[in-house]
Write a protein that holds these residues in place. Structure first.
Motif, short mmCIF file in Angstrom:
data_model
loop_
_atom_site.label_atom_id
_atom_site.label_comp_id
_atom_site.label_asym_id
_atom_site.label_seq_id
_atom_site.Cartn_x
_atom_site.Cartn_y
_atom_site.Cartn_z
N UNK A 275 -5.27 10.14 15.40
CA UNK A 275 -4.35 9.75 14.32
C UNK A 275 -4.16 8.24 14.32
N UNK A 276 -3.99 7.66 15.51
CA UNK A 276 -3.83 6.20 15.61
C UNK A 276 -5.04 5.47 15.05
N UNK A 277 -6.24 5.92 15.40
CA UNK A 277 -7.45 5.28 14.89
C UNK A 277 -7.53 5.40 13.37
N UNK A 278 -7.21 6.57 12.86
CA UNK A 278 -7.26 6.78 11.41
C UNK A 278 -6.22 5.92 10.69
N UNK A 279 -5.02 5.85 11.25
CA UNK A 279 -3.95 5.09 10.59
C UNK A 279 -4.21 3.58 10.67
N UNK A 280 -4.74 3.11 11.79
CA UNK A 280 -5.11 1.69 11.87
C UNK A 280 -6.14 1.35 10.80
N UNK A 281 -7.11 2.22 10.63
CA UNK A 281 -8.13 2.01 9.62
C UNK A 281 -7.52 2.13 8.21
N UNK A 282 -6.62 3.09 8.04
CA UNK A 282 -6.00 3.30 6.73
C UNK A 282 -5.23 2.07 6.27
N UNK A 283 -4.55 1.40 7.20
CA UNK A 283 -3.76 0.22 6.84
C UNK A 283 -4.63 -0.91 6.28
N UNK A 284 -5.91 -0.92 6.66
CA UNK A 284 -6.84 -1.92 6.12
C UNK A 284 -7.49 -1.42 4.83
N UNK A 285 -7.83 -0.14 4.80
CA UNK A 285 -8.53 0.42 3.64
C UNK A 285 -7.70 0.34 2.36
N UNK A 286 -6.40 0.61 2.46
CA UNK A 286 -5.59 0.66 1.24
C UNK A 286 -5.37 -0.70 0.60
N UNK A 287 -5.81 -1.75 1.27
CA UNK A 287 -5.76 -3.08 0.65
C UNK A 287 -6.79 -3.21 -0.47
#
Length: 326
Positions: A275-287
């Protein structure tokens, strides 16, 4: 620095470059596509300067092939396989484990990389040795860096001597390096590349001297190495993560030891880590992506599930997070 890649079974040259012919301010970007209908299709993106080469290659292999990858010139190599199952053939064949960063140093090398019928993706960053030494010589932390010391003493470092798992920070740095627009202002891009490389080596240094070397864990040395492999595999496959049962088979460690050891060493469960890996990536992707696109990229089958997970992790929805961080 001369670099080349040849698929031996098809006598197919992927690329052959000599960066020594470039001017110190030259920046070259190339995209190469190769298609052999009965064997493979491949695409390589090359970003080249006199002192730096970045190679990003995607293979779609229909049968086993061998990539003869050659480098001539005193060179530092940083390499990572993000997808596929590749083995470097030598007296002691070395499996290129997914999610591991390998650092090597040699005045000249030729590697025969055996790849099975599958999809394979790798990144390779090559640095001219004097450039590398000068780039980092004034960094405060460098005097304690064992890899830098060995290079300074001209001690050859072969594949497997220095390897570390890819963390989220490393993934972002490599992504930034690959996304760098080499057709814009040359001086600014070279300065940007220098900064990103310093950041990359500092991150590698921190990982090499970090918590994985703590001797107070109850897990054995053998289990510790397997846990590192588990974390590296998850880093490379968090968008489509394996079950704990499948992961235990991959690293050859029973499920109970895997779950208990992972929690002890990394301070969280395997599920929490994914979940941490996915959320870290998500915070960049949604930009740069819509919520639906980000959910799809990260492997979520349900957009509402992605939004719920994001809000639970960050306390706000992806849309709110994107608005706050503009």
């Amino acid at each position: 620095m001369e670099i080349s890649s040849v698929i031996l079974e098809e006598n197919c040259s992927m690329f052959k470059e000599n960066t020594g012919n470039y001017d110190s301010k030259d920046i070259i970007s190339k995209r190469i596509k190769k298609i052999k209908k009965d064997a493979f299709s491949a695409e390589s993106t090359l970003k080249l300067s006199k002192f730096i080469s970045v190679i990003y290659t995607n293979f779609d292999l229909k049968k086993k092939v061998t990539d003869k990858f050659s480098i001539t010139g005193d060179t530092i190599m940083i390499s990572c396989v993000y997808k596929g199952d590749s083995t470097v053939l030598s007296k002691r064949s070395k499996n290129l484990e997914l999610g591991q960063v390998f650092l090597t140093y040699s005045p000249e090398s030729t590697q025969y990389i055996k790849m099975p019928a599958s999809k394979t993706r790798y990144v390779c960053i090559l640095l001219q040795t004097d450039y590398y030494l000068n780039l980092l010589k004034n960094e405060k932390w460098i005097k304690n860096d064992s890899f830098y010391k060995n290079v300074g003493l001209k001690k050859q470092i072969s594949l497997g001597q220095f390897s570390l798992p890819v963390g989220f920070q490393l993934q972002q740095i490599v992504k930034d390096l690959l996304a760098c627009n080499w057709h814009s202002n040359t001086d600014l891009q070279l300065d940007f590349f220098d900064l990103k490389l310093k950041e990359l080596f500092l991150q590698l240094h921190h990982q090499n001297t970090g918590a994985d070397h703590d001797t107070n864990y109850t897990v054995s040395r053998t289990s510790m190495e397997k846990l590192k492999k588990a974390r590296a595999f998850l880093m490379a496959n968090y968008k489509n993560p394996p079950t704990i049962k499948a992961l235990s088979r991959i690293i050859l460690l029973n499920e109970v030891e895997l779950k208990k050891g992972f929690k002890e060493v990394y301070g969280k469960t395997i599920r929490a880590y994914i979940i941490e890996l996915r959320m870290n990536s998500a915070s960049q992707l949604i930009k740069d992506h819509s919520v639906n696109e980000a959910a799809g990229i990260l492997g979520y089958k349900s957009v509402p599930h992605f939004i719920k997970s994001f809000k639970k992790y960050y306390g706000v929805t992806p849309k709110q997070f994107s608005t706050y961080n503009r």
